[in-house]
Design an enzyme around this catalytic site. Structure first.
Site, PDB file in Angstrom:
ATOM      1  N   ARG A   4       0.830  -1.212   0.000  1.00 19.44           N
ATOM      2  CA  ARG A   4       0.000   0.000   0.000  1.00 19.44           C
ATOM      3  C   ARG A   4       0.863   1.260   0.000  1.00 19.44           C
ATOM      4  O   ARG A   4       0.590   2.211  -0.725  1.00 19.44           O
ATOM      5  CB  ARG A   4      -0.961   0.016   1.185  1.00 19.44           C
ATOM      6  CG  ARG A   4      -2.032  -1.065   1.099  1.00 19.44           C
ATOM      7  CD  ARG A   4      -2.872  -1.109   2.352  1.00 19.44           C
ATOM      8  NE  ARG A   4      -2.020  -1.383   3.504  1.00 19.44           N
ATOM      9  CZ  ARG A   4      -2.351  -1.112   4.758  1.00 19.44           C
ATOM     10  NH1 ARG A   4      -3.509  -0.544   5.046  1.00 19.44           N
ATOM     11  NH2 ARG A   4      -1.534  -1.404   5.737  1.00 19.44           N
ATOM     12  N   ASN A  41      -6.019  -2.749   2.297  1.00 17.33           N
ATOM     13  CA  ASN A  41      -6.029  -4.197   2.421  1.00 17.33           C
ATOM     14  C   ASN A  41      -7.472  -4.670   2.499  1.00 17.33           C
ATOM     15  O   ASN A  41      -8.321  -3.987   3.080  1.00 17.33           O
ATOM     16  CB  ASN A  41      -5.297  -4.643   3.690  1.00 17.33           C
ATOM     17  CG  ASN A  41      -3.799  -4.527   3.586  1.00 17.33           C
ATOM     18  OD1 ASN A  41      -3.229  -4.457   2.505  1.00 17.33           O
ATOM     19  ND2 ASN A  41      -3.135  -4.497   4.733  1.00 17.33           N
TER      20      ASN A  41
END
Length: 98
Positions: free
Chosen positions: A23, A41
């Protein structure tokens, strides 16, 4: 001078993409390219999000999500859905959601 088309697209990346700073690297790459959106996520071990930006930059970001990712990640596949042309941005920057 005509401005370039803005595109928006949803994405989901499968493989070893959680716990490997995927990320953070996605956010950094988005900011570097000037693409806006978010990533997070998911509960089933993927990273999902949305991208928006000039067509050429969105294409570059999609390729990065399919082939590069973070150094410790392993990308099995990336899916892109709901690609469409937009009139204006919905997001101010590229963020990581929790």
């Amino acid at each position: 001078m005509a401005s370039q088309r803005l595109l928006a697209v949803d994405f989901e990346v499968f493989g070893r993409v959680q716990g490997v700073f995927f990320r953070k690297y996605t956010q950094d790459e988005g900011k570097k390219l000037g693409v806006r959106g978010w990533c997070m996520n998911t509960h089933h071990g993927t990273v999902a999000g949305q991208l928006e930006g000039p067509q050429d930059k969105v294409i570059m970001m999609k390729e990065w999500l399919q082939k590069t990712g973070s150094p410790s990640s392993r990308i099995d596949k990336a899916e892109f859905k709901n690609e469409k042309e937009i009139e204006d941005y919905s997001f101010k920057s590229f963020s990581v959601r929790h």
